[in-house]
Design an enzyme around this catalytic site. Structure first.
Site, mmCIF file in Angstrom:
data_model
loop_
_atom_site.group_PDB
_atom_site.id
_atom_site.type_symbol
_atom_site.label_atom_id
_atom_site.label_comp_id
_atom_site.label_asym_id
_atom_site.label_seq_id
_atom_site.Cartn_x
_atom_site.Cartn_y
_atom_site.Cartn_z
ATOM 1 N N GLU A 261 0.806 -1.228 0.000
ATOM 2 C CA GLU A 261 0.000 0.000 0.000
ATOM 3 C C GLU A 261 0.835 1.271 0.000
ATOM 4 O O GLU A 261 0.514 2.225 0.720
ATOM 5 C CB GLU A 261 -0.930 -0.036 1.209
ATOM 6 C CG GLU A 261 -0.245 0.030 2.600
ATOM 7 C CD GLU A 261 0.158 -1.317 3.185
ATOM 8 O OE1 GLU A 261 0.374 -2.269 2.411
ATOM 9 O OE2 GLU A 261 0.267 -1.419 4.422
ATOM 10 N N HIS A 285 -7.954 -4.024 -1.301
ATOM 11 C CA HIS A 285 -7.245 -4.122 -0.029
ATOM 12 C C HIS A 285 -6.210 -2.997 0.109
ATOM 13 O O HIS A 285 -6.193 -2.282 1.117
ATOM 14 C CB HIS A 285 -6.569 -5.504 0.066
ATOM 15 C CG HIS A 285 -5.759 -5.703 1.298
ATOM 16 N ND1 HIS A 285 -6.273 -6.314 2.426
ATOM 17 C CD2 HIS A 285 -4.493 -5.357 1.611
ATOM 18 C CE1 HIS A 285 -5.334 -6.338 3.361
ATOM 19 N NE2 HIS A 285 -4.246 -5.766 2.892
ATOM 20 N N GLU A 286 -5.382 -2.834 -0.911
ATOM 21 C CA GLU A 286 -4.334 -1.801 -0.817
ATOM 22 C C GLU A 286 -4.957 -0.404 -0.772
ATOM 23 O O GLU A 286 -4.474 0.471 -0.060
ATOM 24 C CB GLU A 286 -3.335 -1.923 -1.970
ATOM 25 C CG GLU A 286 -2.705 -3.316 -2.138
ATOM 26 C CD GLU A 286 -2.206 -3.961 -0.858
ATOM 27 O OE1 GLU A 286 -1.842 -3.233 0.088
ATOM 28 O OE2 GLU A 286 -2.196 -5.215 -0.790
ATOM 29 N N HIS A 289 -6.069 0.451 2.687
ATOM 30 C CA HIS A 289 -4.977 0.891 3.565
ATOM 31 C C HIS A 289 -4.800 2.409 3.557
ATOM 32 O O HIS A 289 -4.182 2.957 4.467
ATOM 33 C CB HIS A 289 -3.650 0.256 3.141
ATOM 34 C CG HIS A 289 -3.363 -1.085 3.730
ATOM 35 N ND1 HIS A 289 -3.358 -1.317 5.094
ATOM 36 C CD2 HIS A 289 -3.043 -2.269 3.148
ATOM 37 C CE1 HIS A 289 -3.042 -2.587 5.307
ATOM 38 N NE2 HIS A 289 -2.855 -3.203 4.148
ATOM 39 N N GLU A 308 -3.812 -4.596 9.396
ATOM 40 C CA GLU A 308 -4.305 -5.592 8.442
ATOM 41 C C GLU A 308 -5.724 -6.090 8.732
ATOM 42 O O GLU A 308 -6.498 -6.307 7.801
ATOM 43 C CB GLU A 308 -3.321 -6.758 8.330
ATOM 44 C CG GLU A 308 -1.942 -6.351 7.799
ATOM 45 C CD GLU A 308 -1.951 -5.727 6.399
ATOM 46 O OE1 GLU A 308 -2.967 -5.853 5.686
ATOM 47 O OE2 GLU A 308 -0.933 -5.100 6.041
ATOM 48 N N ASP A 365 9.169 -10.369 9.982
ATOM 49 C CA ASP A 365 8.950 -11.178 8.778
ATOM 50 C C ASP A 365 8.677 -12.642 9.143
ATOM 51 O O ASP A 365 8.009 -13.353 8.397
ATOM 52 C CB ASP A 365 10.155 -11.109 7.832
ATOM 53 C CG ASP A 365 10.254 -9.761 7.125
ATOM 54 O OD1 ASP A 365 9.214 -9.093 6.968
ATOM 55 O OD2 ASP A 365 11.373 -9.374 6.739
ATOM 56 N N TYR A 373 -4.616 -10.663 9.831
ATOM 57 C CA TYR A 373 -5.580 -10.339 8.772
ATOM 58 C C TYR A 373 -6.953 -10.930 9.097
ATOM 59 O O TYR A 373 -7.954 -10.222 9.184
ATOM 60 C CB TYR A 373 -5.128 -10.930 7.424
ATOM 61 C CG TYR A 373 -3.898 -10.305 6.812
ATOM 62 C CD1 TYR A 373 -2.622 -10.619 7.282
ATOM 63 C CD2 TYR A 373 -3.991 -9.431 5.741
ATOM 64 C CE1 TYR A 373 -1.489 -10.075 6.698
ATOM 65 C CE2 TYR A 373 -2.856 -8.881 5.147
ATOM 66 C CZ TYR A 373 -1.611 -9.204 5.638
ATOM 67 O OH TYR A 373 -0.499 -8.659 5.069
#
Ligand code: BES
Ligand code: ZN
Length: 584
Positions: A261, A285-286, A289, A308, A365, A373
């Protein structure tokens, strides 16, 4: 000393950065950026200033008048990188760091011409979330500290440099071009982003264009042509769009995410170009954001669900507004599947399955999963169901208005919600979502007549007639719901009838390959090998390498494919696959 973000050396007693002036020369020969970063602080205060860096070679640090400042670069720590401590004399509000990046900078991927669609020019791009900005710029790399910035990138004249910022001008000097950008709205450092390559634009609407390599441009423009409708649907749900433009950048296939995003310029994997707009939920979705994440930001990776979970909720509301409740319910069912898979994957690390995580000593990560999410989505859905849509929409608007251009923690979210919707947290058992592992039995579950029909088809070979109007999302769900003991012959029949091995929809293809490989259906292997050589999206690499590595027959193949293709993946993806193979 106070370090509020476990993934940053930032000390909250020190002054905060207000603006960044960044100049970089992109050197495709040595894979380095030769750069200088000028940080202007909100106030002058004598004493140490701690910055985050990773693999940067620091050449010198000077004040606003060019006078050298004393500094110390600490030895690197595996997750955080190296602390750069600059000693500020009193009255100094500005410092400039002259440095160069490492050829292995964790945010950057340098592509050879053969790794692009056109095959003629190299390509470079950045991916800074969650804590990779520090491998590109020395700064306070925590989302609690937002910066405005100006940037200029010097690149070979044949190439275009795009940034997730507002374009100012391009100048040409000899064989090089200098592209200037500015970001007037304050953003968290993980949203700093750029790409350099042979890129061309095509208009999609009054506020949007798509950038892509010329070879992909027409297909990309066609796939994403609905973006303006999406933008308007999102505004009617969440309020005015604050970032002026919503442009899209189609990335090379090695891009490790579906989408990122980056403000004003969302980065998208080319695997979304299915030819039928069936994967544009990623664009929704992006776009979402722009409100949840870019405007209202998680205070650290420990509160990632605030980015998220809210965004998946918002994404499905956009989808519902544009395509109807059945489509949104199918996506929620796919989400629930992914959540159950992630819960299984983290069964030995249950603390990572609570929404509020504790990540001291944990690499974001590695903690990444579908849990923030989809468990986040279920939590917000439960709240919406408890108070009704109208009240929840009002709550959402007040939340966005209260925290715009700020970062918050889960604890601040709880306090805000108690004030705004008294009693709702207890009613939905918020503790169970936020602090405890797993998913509460009371969690909402998506329902629709199409879902019920799919459930009845589970593990069968449907007739062409019965399946004639199934959407790609339904096929994906059908394949993901395949019983684990389905016989090989079923896969032969399915492929004969529906040609999954040739699917252009990457979600359907990967769901197919994973199910078929799990069942030991040989013909899936060749397609998997080819796919792993083309695509670097982690969402696909992880299950495909995972299923190969889990079978005695294919473990060696998984290793040799990674040996062959690992270099083609972004450093973050490479690390992700390495972890899977090391555990196999
Ligand atoms: N911001 C994320 C991608 C990300 C997360 C990058 C964490 C680095 C660290 C992006 O918005 C995202 O969630 N992408 C998803 C899209 C999907 C949920 C529709 C993806 O890449 O699959
Ligand atoms: Zn996201």
């Amino acid at each position: 000393m106070a370090r509020p973000d476990p993934h940053s050396y930032n000390d909250s007693t020190q002054p905060e950065t207000e603006t960044l002036d960044w100049k970089a020369r992109v050197d495709f020969r040595t894979h380095r950026l030769h750069a200088e970063a000028t940080l202007t602080l909100k106030e002058a205060s004598a004493g140490p200033l701690d910055l985050d860096t990773r693999d940067l070679e620091i050449l010198r640090v000077v004040d606003g008048n060019g006078r050298p400042l004393p500094y110390m670069l600490a030895p690197p720590e595996p997750i955080l990188g190296s602390r750069l401590r600059v000693e500020l004399p009193s009255g100094v509000r500005q410092l400039t760091v002259h440095y160069r990046t490492s050829p292995t900078a964790s945010a950057l991927q340098w592509l050879t011409p053969s790794q692009t669609a056109g095959g003629q020019h190299p390509f470079l791009y950045s991916q800074c979330q969650a804590i990779h900005a520090r491998s590109v710029v020395p700064l306070q790399d925590t989302p609690r500290i937002r910066i405005r910035y100006r940037a200029s990138l010097r690149v070979p004249k044949a190439l275009k440099a795009v940034m997730a910022a507002s374009f100012v001008r391009r100048e040409e000097h000899g064989v090089e071009a200098e592209e200037h950008y500015e970001m007037p709205q304050p953003v968290p450092p993980y949203l700093l982003a750029f790409a350099v390559g042979s890129l061309a634009p095509k208009e999609l609407g009054p506020r949007s264009r798509v950038w892509a390599e010329p070879e992909l441009l027409e297909d990309a423009a066609e796939e994403f042509s609905g973006v303006d409708d999406m933008l308007r649907a999102a505004e009617s749900l969440f309020g005015p769009y604050d970032w002026e433009r919503f442009d899209l950048l189609t990335m090379p296939p090695s891009f490790p995410y579906g989408g990122m995003e980056n403000p004003r310029l969302t980065f998208l994997t080319p695997t979304l170009i299915a030819g039928d707009k069936s994967l544009v939920n990623v664009v929704a979705h992006e776009l979402a954001h722009s409100w949840t994440g870019n405007l209202v930001t998680n205070a650290s990776a420990e509160h990632f669900w605030l980015n998220e979970g809210f965004t998946v909720f918002a994404e499905r509301r956009i989808l519902e507004a544009l395509a109807g409740p059945e489509v949104a319910a199918l996506n929620a069912a796919l989400g629930r599947r992914a959540l159950d898979e992630a819960l299984h994957h983290f069964r030995e690390h249950p603390h990572l399955t609570a929404l509020r995580t504790h990540l001291t000593g944990v690499d974001p990560d590695e903690a990444f999963s579908q849990i923030p999410y989809e468990k986040g989505y279920l939590f917000l859905r439960a709240m919406e169901d408890a108070v009704g849509r109208e009240a929840f929409d009002g709550f959402l608007r007040r939340y966005l208005a209260t925290y715009r251009f700020r970062a918050l923690t889960t604890e601040e979210f709880i306090a805000f919600t108690e004030r705004e919707l008294p009693g709702v947290l207890a009613k939905v058992d918020a503790e169970a979502y936020l602090q405890r592992p797993g998913v509460p039995a009371s969690a909402p579950s998506p329902r629709s007549s199409r879902l019920e029909a799919l459930q009845r088809a589970r593990g069968t070979v449907p007739s062409v007639e019965a399946a004639k109007d199934w959407t790609p999302a339904e096929w994906q769900l059908f394949l993901e719901w395949m019983p684990s003991d389905a016989p090989r012959d079923l896969f032969r029949q399915l492929d004969e009838r529906f040609a999954f091995t040739r699917s252009r929809n990457s979600e359907v293809l990967v769901a197919w390959l994973v199910a078929a490989l799990r069942a030991g259906w040989g013909p899936a292997v060749g397609r998997t090998e080819a796919f792993l050589g083309e695509v670097g999206r982690m969402k696909y690499l992880k299950p495909l390498y995972g299923v190969l590595a889990a079978s005695r027959e294919h473990r060696a193949l998984a290793r040799s494919l990674f040996k062959q293709y690992g270099e083609r993946y972004h450093p973050i993806a490479r690390q992700g696959v390495e972890l899977i193979l090391s555990r196999a």
